[in-house]
Scaffold this motif. Structure first.
Motif, PDB file in Angstrom:
ATOM      1  N   PRO A  86       0.815  -1.236   0.000  1.00  0.00           N
ATOM      2  CA  PRO A  86       0.000   0.000   0.000  1.00  0.00           C
ATOM      3  C   PRO A  86       0.840   1.275   0.000  1.00  0.00           C
ATOM      4  N   ILE A  87       1.964   1.260   0.731  1.00  0.00           N
ATOM      5  CA  ILE A  87       2.816   2.449   0.772  1.00  0.00           C
ATOM      6  C   ILE A  87       3.438   2.717  -0.594  1.00  0.00           C
ATOM      7  N   LEU A  88       3.898   1.662  -1.267  1.00  0.00           N
ATOM      8  CA  LEU A  88       4.441   1.821  -2.622  1.00  0.00           C
ATOM      9  C   LEU A  88       3.378   2.330  -3.580  1.00  0.00           C
ATOM     10  N   GLY A  89       2.153   1.825  -3.441  1.00  0.00           N
ATOM     11  CA  GLY A  89       1.064   2.301  -4.287  1.00  0.00           C
ATOM     12  C   GLY A  89       0.764   3.778  -4.068  1.00  0.00           C
ATOM     13  N   LEU A  90       0.755   4.197  -2.803  1.00  0.00           N
ATOM     14  CA  LEU A  90       0.519   5.610  -2.495  1.00  0.00           C
ATOM     15  C   LEU A  90       1.666   6.476  -3.008  1.00  0.00           C
ATOM     16  N   ALA A  91       2.901   5.955  -2.952  1.00  0.00           N
ATOM     17  CA  ALA A  91       4.046   6.699  -3.475  1.00  0.00           C
ATOM     18  C   ALA A  91       3.917   6.904  -4.983  1.00  0.00           C
ATOM     19  N   ALA A  92       3.525   5.849  -5.690  1.00  0.00           N
ATOM     20  CA  ALA A  92       3.344   5.970  -7.141  1.00  0.00           C
ATOM     21  C   ALA A  92       2.218   6.946  -7.467  1.00  0.00           C
ATOM     22  N   GLY A  93       1.124   6.880  -6.705  1.00  0.00           N
ATOM     23  CA  GLY A  93       0.025   7.817  -6.916  1.00  0.00           C
ATOM     24  C   GLY A  93       0.443   9.254  -6.668  1.00  0.00           C
TER      25      GLY A  93
END
Length: 534
Positions: free
Chosen positions: A459-466
């Protein structure tokens, strides 16, 4: 204090709402203070000297006397587990111990002010050096009040008093702005002239000290009314509660004391760069305004919860709360950092560019803001993990990591200052925070018998990409609007900033909503219900 001694517990979102409102008011006043300093002195002698003189008293106030500082964290961790009648003797004993120690620090600053300024500002011009020495001597008593304020914050937090904790720092801003206002009425436009730098520097110093004294007095009155300790001297240093506070507080305080050393190192490398020290203050304030609000929203409610879940039988629930803290940190800090990077120039123009603050200063501060924005997530994420160790009664681990990071910061400063200039020193700090967060996670994994890395990391990687996508969208909107409307005029820049920021936030919100992270959705839903109900 245990649950039976307290009022019915507020929800996480309920506490967050109180903290958000109070901290927002406090941070807005802090921003107004910095705008007043920028308009009056720009990056001139008074502001530059203040940056060096403020290192020790200011960081003691922020770290020891700040919300979520080591004294606050230690007192909350201990009082949360004890009955209310035990609070006053414990608080009075800790106050006696801390005040005695910090009196020595106060006297040392007065006696060795010139040596301190020479160490951190080896390349300062003579007039700036003289102003900094006088400012440091004036602000030296802030060391004592920092400790008293930190203890008071912890005591009030344990008693579920959140409003005063979050709003009282505005008193320092009010006193500084009031002092500058009086000076401006006396000198008019002459306030920006170099010959009045000494007078302006003294106003800054006395205003800062007065604010610290007022902050302590206000919280002391509330503390007395709640029966949570007075100014009575107590020397029961061997009581179990006091020993537990000392066990957490001592390494945590020393660990936090490493940060001024890192800042002093940064300023040492920055001193040959014109205006860099004052630029750090202006850029840091822009970052600390949203960061302070969000850190209080996340950390204030979580710290007592961490302490209550410190037993091994509660570790599964503790891991869920740590995940909640890290995901909320990522959800807030990553997109804010992306917007800081994308919109650094118009942000600085709108907030600071007036009076003595010229376009050249905007260029410097905006470059620093980009570097600060890159590291916002790891800054707050590290703080979340440090509070977990404090709640577990382990202040040694953060202390050891801080010792290692002093050396790492010196090495990174040396490598980054040559190719990147002043922003390189901020990037070095970002590197240190990344190192701290990774080490804390690794050690916490061993301490809690394993962490669910995949469940936390994806989830943290996804939020970083977003956040990266949102930052690109925001910057593209800014460039497009500049092509249509130009780049000059305050109203035009404000319009471009609002439009670009809205686009970036909308893009990130759409991506985050699509990800359906339970902790984020639950927090937002409860916060929305609270404010709609009001």
């Amino acid at each position: 204090m245990t649950q039976q001694d307290q009022k019915p517990s507020r929800s996480f979102a309920g506490i967050a709402g109180i903290v958000a409102a109070a901290t927002l008011i406090s941070k807005v006043f802090g921003l107004v203070r910095q705008q007043a300093i920028a308009a009056a002195f720009g990056v001139g002698a008074a502001a530059t000297a203040y940056s060096y003189a403020y290192i020790i008293p200011g960081f003691l106030l922020i770290l020891l006397g700040g919300v979520n500082g080591p004294l606050h964290s230690a007192v909350v961790s201990v009082l949360t587990k004890r009955r209310r009648e035990e609070a006053a003797p414990l608080v009075e004993t800790v106050t006696t111990l801390v005040a005695g120690s910090l009196l020595v620090v106060t006297v040392a600053q007065v006696l060795f002010a010139d040596a301190i300024v020479d160490i951190v500002g080896h390349g300062l011009e003579e007039t700036t050096r003289a102003i900094a020495i006088q400012q440091l001597r004036i602000m030296a008593p802030m060391a004592l009040f920092a400790g008293l304020i930190g203890i008071g914050f912890g005591t009030l937090n344990a008693a579920n008093q959140y409003w005063l904790l979050s709003i009282s720092p505005l008193l320092s801003s009010i006193t500084v702005v009031a002092g500058l206002g009086i000076l401006a009425m006396q000198l008019g436009k002459d306030i920006i002239k170099p010959e009045y730098a000494l007078i302006g520097g003294m106003v800054l110093a006395w205003g800062t000290l007065a604010g610290a004294v007022l902050q302590w007095l206000v919280q002391l009155i509330v503390q007395w009314r709640l029966g949570l300790g007075t100014l009575r001297l107590r020397f029961d240093f061997k009581s179990p509660g006091v020993q537990e506070v000392i066990k957490i507080m001592t390494p945590a305080t020393v660990s936090s004391g490493m940060m001024p050393i890192n800042v002093a190192t940064d300023l040492y490398f920055a001193s040959p760069i014109p205006g860099a020290a004052a630029g750090f203050n202006y850029a840091n304030l822009l970052v600390q305004t949203p960061l302070g609000i969000i850190s209080n929203i996340i950390l204030l409610p979580l710290l007592p919860i961490f302490a209550k879940l410190a037993g091994p039988e509660n570790w599964p629930d503790l891991k869920l709360r740590i995940r909640q803290g890290l995901l909320l940190t990522a959800f807030t800090m990553l997109p804010l950092g992306a917007l800081m990077v994308a919109l650094s120039v118009p942000i600085v123009q709108v907030v600071y560019e007036r009076g003595a603050f010229k376009p050249e200063a905007t260029e410097l501060v905006s470059s620093l803001l980009v570097a600060y924005g890159i590291g916002m997530f790891v800054y707050l994420g590290r703080d979340v993990l440090v509070r977990v160790f404090y709640a577990l009664g382990d202040g040694q681990t953060p202390f050891r990591i801080s010792i290692f990071n002093i050396l790492l910061n010196i090495i990174l400063d040396w490598f980054f200052v040559k190719p990147f200039g002043a922003p390189g020193l901020v990037l070095a700090t970002v590197g240190v925070n990344c190192s701290s967060m990774l080490m804390l996670l690794w050690l916490l994994d061993r301490k809690l018998n394993g962490l669910p890395w995949r469940e936390w990391g994806l989830p943290i990687l996804g939020l970083a990409a977003g956040s990266v996508v949102a930052g690109v969208a925001s910057y593209g909107t800014l460039v497009g609007s500049q092509q249509l409307l130009g780049k000059t005029g305050l109203l035009i820049v404000v319009l471009q900033l609002c439009l670009s920021g809205f686009v970036g936030i909308a893009v990130f919100a759409a991506i985050a909503s699509w990800m359906r992270i339970p902790e984020v959705n639950s927090f937002i839903s409860r916060l929305r219900q609270r404010f709609l109900k009001k």
